[in-house]
Design an enzyme around this catalytic site. Structure first.
Site, PDB file in Angstrom:
ATOM      1  N   SER A 139       0.941  -1.109   0.067  1.00 39.50           N
ATOM      2  CA  SER A 139       0.007   0.044   0.089  1.00 39.50           C
ATOM      3  C   SER A 139       0.776   1.373   0.109  1.00 39.50           C
ATOM      4  CB  SER A 139      -0.985  -0.063   1.119  1.00 39.50           C
ATOM      5  OG  SER A 139      -1.708   1.492   1.667  1.00 39.50           O
ATOM      6  N   HIS A 174      -1.343  -1.096  -3.773  1.00 40.59           N
ATOM      7  CA  HIS A 174      -2.709  -0.847  -3.384  1.00 40.59           C
ATOM      8  C   HIS A 174      -2.892   0.775  -3.003  1.00 40.59           C
ATOM      9  CE1 HIS A 174      -5.884  -2.042  -0.338  1.00 40.59           C
ATOM     10  NE2 HIS A 174      -5.568  -1.203   0.322  1.00 40.59           N
ATOM     11  N   ASP A 189      -5.303   3.591  -1.136  1.00 39.36           N
ATOM     12  CA  ASP A 189      -6.189   3.747  -0.209  1.00 39.36           C
ATOM     13  C   ASP A 189      -6.797   5.249  -0.415  1.00 39.36           C
ATOM     14  OD1 ASP A 189      -6.087   1.487   1.636  1.00 39.36           O
ATOM     15  OD2 ASP A 189      -4.018   2.083   1.751  1.00 39.36           O
ATOM     16  N   MET A 244      -9.563   7.972   0.823  1.00 34.54           N
ATOM     17  CA  MET A 244     -10.317   8.219   1.952  1.00 34.54           C
ATOM     18  C   MET A 244     -10.924   9.734   1.933  1.00 34.54           C
ATOM     19  SD  MET A 244      -7.584   6.984   5.066  1.00 34.54           S
ATOM     20  CE  MET A 244      -6.414   5.455   4.683  1.00 34.54           C
ATOM     21  N   HIS A 283      -8.796   0.799  -3.229  1.00 35.15           N
ATOM     22  CA  HIS A 283      -9.586   0.553  -1.990  1.00 35.15           C
ATOM     23  C   HIS A 283     -10.357   1.996  -1.643  1.00 35.15           C
ATOM     24  CE1 HIS A 283      -9.350  -0.595   2.664  1.00 35.15           C
ATOM     25  NE2 HIS A 283     -10.590  -0.517   2.197  1.00 35.15           N
ATOM     26  N   MET A 328     -12.411   4.094   0.651  1.00 34.41           N
ATOM     27  CA  MET A 328     -13.072   4.330   1.988  1.00 34.41           C
ATOM     28  C   MET A 328     -13.802   5.604   1.995  1.00 34.41           C
ATOM     29  SD  MET A 328      -9.631   3.059   4.077  1.00 34.41           S
ATOM     30  CE  MET A 328      -8.372   2.969   2.690  1.00 34.41           C
ATOM     31  N   MET A 363     -11.100  -6.012   6.684  1.00 36.66           N
ATOM     32  CA  MET A 363     -10.055  -5.055   7.225  1.00 36.66           C
ATOM     33  C   MET A 363      -9.673  -5.489   8.755  1.00 36.66           C
ATOM     34  SD  MET A 363      -9.460  -2.150   5.821  1.00 36.66           S
ATOM     35  CE  MET A 363      -8.395  -1.673   7.244  1.00 36.66           C
ATOM     36  N   ASP A 374      -6.421  -6.450   5.091  1.00 38.47           N
ATOM     37  CA  ASP A 374      -5.715  -5.133   4.896  1.00 38.47           C
ATOM     38  C   ASP A 374      -5.597  -4.617   6.469  1.00 38.47           C
ATOM     39  OD1 ASP A 374      -4.972  -2.729   4.128  1.00 38.47           O
ATOM     40  OD2 ASP A 374      -6.654  -2.258   3.191  1.00 38.47           O
TER      41      ASP A 374
END
Ligand code: DX5
Ligand code: ZN
Length: 215
Positions: free
Chosen positions: A5, A30, A32, A34, A63, A65, A134, A172
């Site tokens: 990540s 990966h 992330d 957010m 991913h 979020m 998660m 993760d």
């Protein structure tokens, strides 16, 4: 398989960090995303991924979020995501959002927070390409692994064989040397690692050692 990540790296050197992920022998990278609502932190949007896309042939594992991910799926597809994972807790229309990813020709993943049971996503298991467990509370890298996550991996693995399903099981949060063998032994296919990967000086050697330890 490994999906390092970028969140564990230095965003001011994102291109170099991505190349580092590629040269380590990882299969995926990966990302992330957010939004400051689904999780408190804000990271980056689709443009960041789009700008990095030409630098690597790795599978881009995105991913999300974010709240109501269905509003942004098209944009992340356009940015070059290969696999898009959304949270079961982030939308009232999980089936529809996953179908949008599939219809765009990308791999669809569903993620569950530590307090969400596997049973909550049972109806969508036949249509997803991956399930992300998660194993920390989403929002930050470098947190401690929640050991009960292993039971969810086991449960997903049994449901997969019982139902003749084909999703990958990804884990993760807090994944690293201390728990990777146990996770693989219980059915994990994809280890997502931020701080454990970037803490190593020789990342290629690290992934090689991890691979060896799983034989
Ligand atoms: C956390 C993110 C993770 C994060 C993992 O919300 O989803 O992908 O990068 O970082 P580590 O491996 O440091 O727990
Ligand atoms: Zn993640």
């Amino acid at each position: 398989m490994f999906s390092p990540s970028l969140l564990g790296g230095d965003f001011s050197r994102a291109g170099a960090e991505l190349e580092e992920i590629a040269s380590s022998g990882a299969d995926y990278a990966h990302f992330d995303v957010m939004d400051g609502r689904f999780v408190p932190e804000i990271t980056f949007g689709a443009k960041f991924i789009e700008d990095l896309r030409p630098l690597s042939d790795l599978v881009f594992d995105v991913h999300l979020m974010i709240e109501e991910p269905e509003r942004h799926i098209e944009r992340f597809v356009k940015a070059g995501a290969d696999m898009i994972t959304i949270h079961a807790e982030s939308t009232r229309h999980l089936w529809r959002a996953l179908s949008m990813i599939k219809e765009a020709g990308k791999d669809a993943g569903v993620a569950i927070n530590p307090a969400t049971p596997v049973s909550a996503i049972e109806p969508v298991l036949p249509i997803v390409d991956s399930v992300l467990v998660m194993s920390v509370n989403p929002g930050w890298g470098g947190q401690r692994f929640i050991p009960q996550s292993i039971e969810k991996v086991q449960e997903l693995d049994s449901r997969r064989s019982e139902g003749a399903l084909r999703y990958l099981i990804a884990v993760d949060g807090g994944v690293g040397r201390r728990n990777i063998r146990d996770l693989y032994a219980n059915g994990m296919d994809l280890a997502i690692m931020g701080s454990a990967f970037f803490a190593e000086d020789d990342r290629k050697l690290f992934l090689h050692e991890m691979e060896e330890s799983l034989q």
